[in-house]
Design a protein around this motif. Structure first.
Motif, PDB file in Angstrom:
ATOM      1  N   UNK A 190      45.389  42.553  35.686  1.00 44.66           N
ATOM      2  CA  UNK A 190      44.323  42.105  36.580  1.00 44.66           C
ATOM      3  C   UNK A 190      44.857  41.762  37.959  1.00 44.66           C
ATOM      4  N   UNK A 191      44.375  40.674  38.558  1.00 44.71           N
ATOM      5  CA  UNK A 191      44.803  40.297  39.913  1.00 44.71           C
ATOM      6  C   UNK A 191      46.296  39.965  40.021  1.00 44.71           C
ATOM      7  N   UNK A 192      46.953  39.729  38.891  1.00 45.68           N
ATOM      8  CA  UNK A 192      48.378  39.410  38.890  1.00 45.68           C
ATOM      9  C   UNK A 192      49.263  40.644  38.678  1.00 45.68           C
ATOM     10  N   UNK A 193      48.646  41.823  38.673  1.00 47.06           N
ATOM     11  CA  UNK A 193      49.399  43.064  38.431  1.00 47.06           C
ATOM     12  C   UNK A 193      50.127  43.501  39.697  1.00 47.06           C
ATOM     13  N   UNK A 233      52.749  49.421  45.425  1.00 43.10           N
ATOM     14  CA  UNK A 233      51.396  49.481  45.989  1.00 43.10           C
ATOM     15  C   UNK A 233      50.991  48.083  46.429  1.00 43.10           C
ATOM     16  N   UNK A 234      50.599  47.977  47.703  1.00 44.79           N
ATOM     17  CA  UNK A 234      50.175  46.691  48.259  1.00 44.79           C
ATOM     18  C   UNK A 234      49.345  46.973  49.506  1.00 44.79           C
ATOM     19  N   UNK A 248      44.967  51.834  32.932  1.00 49.24           N
ATOM     20  CA  UNK A 248      45.103  50.437  33.341  1.00 49.24           C
ATOM     21  C   UNK A 248      43.802  49.917  33.954  1.00 49.24           C
ATOM     22  N   UNK A 249      43.175  50.732  34.795  1.00 52.44           N
ATOM     23  CA  UNK A 249      41.915  50.330  35.438  1.00 52.44           C
ATOM     24  C   UNK A 249      40.817  50.154  34.392  1.00 52.44           C
ATOM     25  N   UNK A 250      40.755  51.058  33.427  1.00 47.53           N
ATOM     26  CA  UNK A 250      39.747  50.942  32.365  1.00 47.53           C
ATOM     27  C   UNK A 250      39.979  49.684  31.528  1.00 47.53           C
ATOM     28  N   UNK A 295      44.270  46.380  40.645  1.00 45.45           N
ATOM     29  CA  UNK A 295      44.972  45.408  41.472  1.00 45.45           C
ATOM     30  C   UNK A 295      46.448  45.767  41.557  1.00 45.45           C
ATOM     31  N   UNK A 296      47.052  45.467  42.691  1.00 52.25           N
ATOM     32  CA  UNK A 296      48.505  45.524  42.823  1.00 52.25           C
ATOM     33  C   UNK A 296      48.935  44.621  43.965  1.00 52.25           C
ATOM     34  N   UNK A 297      49.881  43.756  43.674  1.00 49.61           N
ATOM     35  CA  UNK A 297      50.476  42.864  44.674  1.00 49.61           C
ATOM     36  C   UNK A 297      49.420  42.122  45.499  1.00 49.61           C
ATOM     37  N   UNK A 298      48.398  41.634  44.812  1.00 48.31           N
ATOM     38  CA  UNK A 298      47.375  40.833  45.472  1.00 48.31           C
ATOM     39  C   UNK A 298      46.301  41.604  46.210  1.00 48.31           C
TER      40      UNK A 298
END
Length: 186
Positions: A107-110, A124-125, A162-164, A174-177
């Motif tokens: 999620x958001x921490x990924x 990715x960021x 991962x998105x699913x 999500x990646x790096x916030x």
């Protein structure tokens, strides 16, 4: 000194991957304005294969070296640039291919880390966003200064899974916030 590729991403922590990605030093091609121009007689095909005068470049070290002096021009064309010379190069789709993905967290921490076909590492960021085109369902990763990597099919499928699993609304990853929406982008 012979080239040693970075270790498999799965054996590294996300901090180690980010440190390696940050440590990659590239020539300042965006600062060079050479007067001598020409044609490199080179082409990068959609699958990431580099060709010179119609023959594939078989030495990975040569591809890595050329990729480090690749630049996207203001008109959308591509060139190989040194302080003294700028040579045009044909790029069929994107100059790089993301061939490996490592995901840490959820999620958001990924955080998502990608290895390119040139062995460069990209996290990715916000500075290296993922882009999902509306005209074709192919994701791209911003590498640097207008240069992108197309995600190889297995990497794309891994990203989609991962998105699913995240089941975000709207659909995305999500990646790096940073959140990258998948649906409705152009």
């Amino acid at each position: 000194m012979p080239y040693t590729p970075p270790p498999e991403l799965t054996s590294l922590s996300i901090a180690e991957i980010a440190e390696m990605a940050e440590a990659q030093k590239l020539p300042p091609v965006d600062q060079w304005d050479p007067q001598e121009t020409g044609d490199s007689e080179m082409r990068i095909t959609a699958d990431g294969t580099w060709y010179h005068q119609g023959d594939p470049i078989k030495r990975p070290a040569m591809v890595r070296a050329f990729s480090s002096i690749l630049r996207r021009e203001a008109d959308g064309s591509f060139a190989l640039v040194t302080p003294y010379q700028k040579l045009s190069i044909i790029v069929d789709d994107a100059p790089f291919v993301a061939v490996e993905l490592e995901s840490h967290g959820s999620g958001p921490d990924r955080t998502l880390a990608f290895r390119l076909n040139t062995d460069h590492l990209i996290v990715a960021n916000a500075d290296h966003p993922l882009r999902f085109g509306a005209d074709k369902p192919q994701p791209y990763l911003q590498v640097r200064n207008g240069l992108e990597a197309v995600l190889a099919r297995p990497v794309y499928y891994q990203l989609a899974e991962l998105a699913l699993d995240d089941a975000a609304d709207p659909m995305g990853i999500w990646s790096a916030g940073t959140f990258f929406p998948i649906e409705g982008q152009s």
